[in-house]
Scaffold this motif. Structure first.
Motif, PDB file in Angstrom:
ATOM      1  N   MET A  82       2.228  17.637   3.475  1.00 42.68           N
ATOM      2  CA  MET A  82       2.298  17.417   4.801  1.00 42.68           C
ATOM      3  C   MET A  82       2.651  18.593   5.981  1.00 42.68           C
ATOM      4  O   MET A  82       3.566  19.299   5.662  1.00 42.68           O
ATOM      5  N   SER A  83       1.650  18.704   6.687  1.00 43.82           N
ATOM      6  CA  SER A  83       1.615  19.872   7.489  1.00 43.82           C
ATOM      7  C   SER A  83       2.265  19.660   8.828  1.00 43.82           C
ATOM      8  O   SER A  83       1.803  19.043   9.598  1.00 43.82           O
ATOM      9  N   VAL A  84       3.360  20.466   9.371  1.00 44.98           N
ATOM     10  CA  VAL A  84       4.095  20.373  10.545  1.00 44.98           C
ATOM     11  C   VAL A  84       3.217  21.332  11.685  1.00 44.98           C
ATOM     12  O   VAL A  84       2.852  22.579  11.338  1.00 44.98           O
ATOM     13  N   GLN A  85       2.777  20.686  12.712  1.00 44.91           N
ATOM     14  CA  GLN A  85       1.783  21.331  13.749  1.00 44.91           C
ATOM     15  C   GLN A  85       2.888  22.183  14.794  1.00 44.91           C
ATOM     16  O   GLN A  85       2.469  23.307  15.292  1.00 44.91           O
ATOM     17  N   ARG A  86       3.977  21.506  15.285  1.00 42.85           N
ATOM     18  CA  ARG A  86       4.858  21.817  16.077  1.00 42.85           C
ATOM     19  C   ARG A  86       6.120  21.000  16.148  1.00 42.85           C
ATOM     20  O   ARG A  86       5.913  19.877  15.651  1.00 42.85           O
ATOM     21  N   VAL A  87       7.175  21.445  16.966  1.00 45.99           N
ATOM     22  CA  VAL A  87       8.302  20.668  16.915  1.00 45.99           C
ATOM     23  C   VAL A  87       8.908  20.857  18.365  1.00 45.99           C
ATOM     24  O   VAL A  87       8.981  21.854  18.919  1.00 45.99           O
ATOM     25  N   VAL A  88       9.085  19.706  19.255  1.00 40.48           N
ATOM     26  CA  VAL A  88       9.295  19.970  20.750  1.00 40.48           C
ATOM     27  C   VAL A  88      10.568  19.154  20.811  1.00 40.48           C
ATOM     28  O   VAL A  88      10.649  17.929  20.766  1.00 40.48           O
ATOM     29  N   PRO A  89      11.528  19.653  21.407  1.00 37.65           N
ATOM     30  CA  PRO A  89      12.823  19.053  21.980  1.00 37.65           C
ATOM     31  C   PRO A  89      12.396  18.321  23.209  1.00 37.65           C
ATOM     32  O   PRO A  89      11.672  18.589  24.175  1.00 37.65           O
ATOM     33  N   ASN A  90      12.905  17.099  23.279  1.00 35.75           N
ATOM     34  CA  ASN A  90      12.786  16.166  24.199  1.00 35.75           C
ATOM     35  C   ASN A  90      14.225  15.983  25.290  1.00 35.75           C
ATOM     36  O   ASN A  90      14.902  15.280  24.661  1.00 35.75           O
ATOM     37  N   ILE A  91      14.058  16.890  26.399  1.00 36.87           N
ATOM     38  CA  ILE A  91      15.339  16.607  27.073  1.00 36.87           C
ATOM     39  C   ILE A  91      15.254  15.533  28.218  1.00 36.87           C
ATOM     40  O   ILE A  91      14.558  15.330  28.633  1.00 36.87           O
ATOM     41  N   PRO A  92      16.304  14.767  28.210  1.00 35.50           N
ATOM     42  CA  PRO A  92      16.368  13.607  29.027  1.00 35.50           C
ATOM     43  C   PRO A  92      16.699  13.932  30.264  1.00 35.50           C
ATOM     44  O   PRO A  92      17.593  14.838  30.393  1.00 35.50           O
ATOM     45  N   VAL A  93      16.111  13.478  31.201  1.00 35.39           N
ATOM     46  CA  VAL A  93      16.473  13.886  32.693  1.00 35.39           C
ATOM     47  C   VAL A  93      16.149  12.686  33.452  1.00 35.39           C
ATOM     48  O   VAL A  93      15.375  11.788  33.260  1.00 35.39           O
ATOM     49  N   GLY A  94      16.763  12.703  34.736  1.00 36.69           N
ATOM     50  CA  GLY A  94      16.417  11.766  35.835  1.00 36.69           C
ATOM     51  C   GLY A  94      16.895  10.302  35.415  1.00 36.69           C
ATOM     52  O   GLY A  94      17.464   9.926  34.265  1.00 36.69           O
ATOM     53  N   THR A  95      16.364   9.357  36.201  1.00 34.48           N
ATOM     54  CA  THR A  95      16.525   7.990  36.106  1.00 34.48           C
ATOM     55  C   THR A  95      15.369   7.123  35.840  1.00 34.48           C
ATOM     56  O   THR A  95      15.558   5.927  35.270  1.00 34.48           O
ATOM     57  N   GLY A  96      14.325   7.731  36.007  1.00 34.21           N
ATOM     58  CA  GLY A  96      12.962   6.825  35.875  1.00 34.21           C
ATOM     59  C   GLY A  96      12.995   5.777  37.004  1.00 34.21           C
ATOM     60  O   GLY A  96      11.973   4.925  36.855  1.00 34.21           O
ATOM     61  N   ASP A  97      13.524   5.992  37.900  1.00 31.07           N
ATOM     62  CA  ASP A  97      13.402   5.032  39.145  1.00 31.07           C
ATOM     63  C   ASP A  97      12.239   5.499  40.116  1.00 31.07           C
ATOM     64  O   ASP A  97      11.444   6.352  39.781  1.00 31.07           O
ATOM     65  N   GLU A  98      11.887   4.344  40.869  1.00 36.67           N
ATOM     66  CA  GLU A  98      10.718   4.354  41.905  1.00 36.67           C
ATOM     67  C   GLU A  98      10.678   5.304  43.084  1.00 36.67           C
ATOM     68  O   GLU A  98       9.589   5.722  43.616  1.00 36.67           O
ATOM     69  N   ASP A  99      11.846   5.728  43.348  1.00 34.92           N
ATOM     70  CA  ASP A  99      11.940   6.611  44.781  1.00 34.92           C
ATOM     71  C   ASP A  99      11.570   8.190  44.797  1.00 34.92           C
ATOM     72  O   ASP A  99      11.929   8.867  45.543  1.00 34.92           O
ATOM     73  N   GLY A 100      10.847   8.614  43.689  1.00 35.27           N
ATOM     74  CA  GLY A 100      10.629   9.798  43.450  1.00 35.27           C
ATOM     75  C   GLY A 100      11.684  11.008  42.896  1.00 35.27           C
ATOM     76  O   GLY A 100      11.294  11.967  42.887  1.00 35.27           O
ATOM     77  N   ALA A 101      12.878  10.364  42.788  1.00 36.01           N
ATOM     78  CA  ALA A 101      13.786  11.208  42.211  1.00 36.01           C
ATOM     79  C   ALA A 101      13.633  12.043  40.918  1.00 36.01           C
ATOM     80  O   ALA A 101      13.784  13.226  40.800  1.00 36.01           O
ATOM     81  N   SER A 102      12.804  11.203  40.043  1.00 32.42           N
ATOM     82  CA  SER A 102      12.437  11.799  38.713  1.00 32.42           C
ATOM     83  C   SER A 102      11.407  12.836  38.862  1.00 32.42           C
ATOM     84  O   SER A 102      11.526  13.590  37.940  1.00 32.42           O
ATOM     85  N   GLU A 103      10.452  12.555  39.895  1.00 39.64           N
ATOM     86  CA  GLU A 103       9.422  13.366  39.940  1.00 39.64           C
ATOM     87  C   GLU A 103      10.075  15.049  40.525  1.00 39.64           C
ATOM     88  O   GLU A 103       9.677  15.780  40.078  1.00 39.64           O
ATOM     89  N   SER A 104      11.038  14.777  41.388  1.00 34.32           N
ATOM     90  CA  SER A 104      11.828  15.737  41.651  1.00 34.32           C
ATOM     91  C   SER A 104      12.471  16.657  40.730  1.00 34.32           C
ATOM     92  O   SER A 104      12.414  17.907  40.724  1.00 34.32           O
TER      93      SER A 104
END
Length: 125
Positions: free
Chosen positions: A1-23
């Motif tokens: 099995m060949s690993v191509q890459r490993v990427v950390p996923n950093i949790p950010v924001g709240t996922g709300d609709e008011d644009g805060a997550s985009e910011s």
């Protein structure tokens, strides 16, 4: 099995609709841009930055996973996602989600590691 890459996923924001997550995503792009990273993917809920000289050197920022039940702690790209899934099932690993094909061009599943961390295992289609 060949690993191509490993990427950390950093949790950010709240996922709300008011644009805060985009910011929050923009703020991270600006900060990590000062370290030499460039945006290579932005789906609105996840943004990936990569080194232009070493494209496999990446970091992702995630507000909430669009189709998974939880946010994975890291992503591991492999050459054959179905072979890795089969090996983990045979080993008795806890599959948290999938496998499934995603509209953004990957096939993936989530598995829980021995430390309780959720790993997003994927292959590009």
């Amino acid at each position: 099995m060949s690993v191509q890459r490993v990427v950390p996923n950093i949790p950010v924001g709240t996922g709300d609709e008011d644009g805060a997550s985009e910011s929050v995503l923009r703020d991270n792009a600006a900060f990590y841009g000062l370290l030499g990273f460039e945006e290579v993917m932005n789906l609105g809920w996840i943004m990936t930055l990569a080194s232009p000289t070493r494209p496999a050197a990446q970091i992702s920022f995630m507000t909430r996973d669009a189709t998974g039940p939880v946010n994975p702690d890291m992503s591991v790209e492999v050459a054959d996602v179905d072979a890795v899934h089969a090996a983990l099932v045979r080993a008795g690993a806890e599959i948290v989600h999938g496998p499934q094909d995603e509209e953004w061009g990957v096939r993936r599943f989530f598995v829980r590691d021995p430390n309780g961390k959720v790993v997003n295992v994927l292959s590009h289609r």
